[in-house]
Design an enzyme around this catalytic site. Structure first.
Site, PDB file in Angstrom:
ATOM      1  N   THR A  40       0.836  -1.209   0.000  1.00  0.00           N
ATOM      2  CA  THR A  40       0.000   0.000   0.000  1.00  0.00           C
ATOM      3  C   THR A  40       0.869   1.258   0.000  1.00  0.00           C
ATOM      4  O   THR A  40       0.567   2.234  -0.698  1.00  0.00           O
ATOM      5  CB  THR A  40      -0.906   0.000   1.254  1.00  0.00           C
ATOM      6  N   HIS A  43       2.126   1.877  -3.417  1.00  0.00           N
ATOM      7  CA  HIS A  43       1.090   2.477  -4.285  1.00  0.00           C
ATOM      8  C   HIS A  43       0.976   3.977  -4.015  1.00  0.00           C
ATOM      9  O   HIS A  43       0.851   4.783  -4.945  1.00  0.00           O
ATOM     10  CB  HIS A  43      -0.281   1.833  -4.041  1.00  0.00           C
TER      11      HIS A  43
END
Ligand code: NAD
Ligand code: ZN
Length: 342
Positions: A40, A43
């Site tokens: 995450t 990203h």
């Protein structure tokens, strides 16, 4: 304090001086010792389409951490300065049907630490007391720093009974690697790990895989004879996000098998639903960790000899965050830890 911040919409992160977070009456303020980098965070750093539609800068990123309590709000009774803790990164509403029934992991109003509120890649982080997990004395602090993804692995690996079963793990990223060790610890007969990356296949062997498969060279069914498997895998963990991996797993399952799906595909997936029906498979989506049964299980499995330390392959100081992110992005790493110098 110093913190890793997404300062504006676009790629990159920067180390900034920001105000120390202030705990509310139900909150706990933690001085961060060590943090883990999650997909995450990659990203958010690279500002992919998911990040662009989800993240509102400025935001302190990061959610995997261990640290020491320095202050508690006036309503907080069970936590004290000096306690070593980690945080559950999903902050739930506490008021919906599922929260009230004690099924907090099913809350539809979850806010993610380092996603929807300021996170843990910082010298200090604040969380509600209901999100704090006490570690036992003597816990390995690096392992404590990755309780969040370890919890993803535990939640997935224990979602179907694995005692005596033949288990397939698709994808040996950090979470698949930990799930491999957990399935062995929980008594699986065989744990077959399918992973295209050679370094990660090696790590899977260190984590206790019975057999590793390179999907470019071998099919999931080719190992059945060698492993004395009659019909197929009883349980599979989809931990790659690859549509092909999920389709291949469905093909290789035994009748009545269960597939726990943690991996997040970035595209639509077409599946052979006939195979799901006629094999009477159960497909189960897994998100986050169960609060707090997963955390309890993590603790007691470590205390009963589960060793996930080989998954930690890289360590950096927080000022070297660019190198740390590059290592995590390389595809060859297990878990990458950043030390916050406390
Ligand atoms: P990762 O991206 O590091 O690992 C995925 C692995 O899958 C890689 O090693 C890749 O080489 C491998 N892979 C790619 N194609 C494959 C194929 N066809 N067959 C087998 N393996 C293949 O990710 P991670 O951090 O270990 O996380 C695993 C997955 O879980 C990711 O999709 C991530 O987005 C997702 N995730 C979900 C949750 C949740 O709560 N549901 C939480 C964290 C991560
Ligand atoms: Zn809720």
């Amino acid at each position: 304090m110093l913190a890793l911040v997404k300062t504006s919409a676009g790629p990159g992160l920067s180390l900034e001086t920001v105000p120390d977070p202030v705990p509310g009456i139900n909150d706990v303020l933690v001085r961060v010792h060590k943090t883990g980098i999650c997909g995450t965070d990659l990203h958010i750093e690279s500002w992919d389409p998911w990040a662009a539609k989800t993240i509102v800068p400025p935001l302190v990123v990061g959610h995997e951490f261990v640290g020491e309590i320095v202050e508690v709000g006036s309503n907080v009774a069970d936590f004290h300065p000096g306690d070593l803790v980690s945080g559950e990164g999903h902050v739930v509403c506490g008021r919906c049907r599922h929260c009230l029934a004690g099924r907090r992991h099913l809350c539809a109003h979850t806010i993610g630490l380092g996603v929807g509120r300021d996170g843990a890649f910082a010298e200090y982080v604040v969380l509600p007391m209901t999100n704090i997990w006490h570690h036992w004395p003597g816990v390995d602090e690096e392992v404590a720093a990755i309780f969040d993804p370890f919890g993803n692995a535990v939640h997935t690996a224990l979602s179907f009974p694995v005692l005596g079963e033949d288990v397939l793990v698709s994808g040996a990223g950090p979470i698949g690697l930990m799930a491999t060790a957990i399935a062995r610890h929980a008594g699986a007969r065989h744990v077959v790990v399918c992973e295209p990356n050679a370094r990660r296949r090696e790590l899977a062997e260190q984590m206790g895989a019975t057999r590793v498969i390179d999907p470019a060279k071998e099919r999931l069914t080719e190992v059945f004879d060698e492993l004395d498997m009659v019909e197929g895998y009883d349980v599979a963990f989809e931990m790659s996000g690859s549509p092909t991996a999920l389709r291949n797993a469905i093909d290789a399952m035994a009748h009545g098998g269960g597939i726990a799906i943690l991996g997040i595909p970035t595209q639509d997936v077409t599946l052979d639903v006939n195979a799901v029906v006629f094999k009477m498979l159960t497909l189960r989506g897994i998100y986050g960790r169960e609060m707090y049964e997963t955390w309890y299980k993590m603790t007691v499995m470590l205390q009963s000899g589960l060793d996930i330390r080989p998954v930690i392959t890289h360590r950096f100081g927080f000022r070297e965050f660019e190198a740390a992110f590059a290592a995590a992005r390389s595809g060859d790493a297990g878990k990458v830890i950043m030390d916050w110098g406390h």
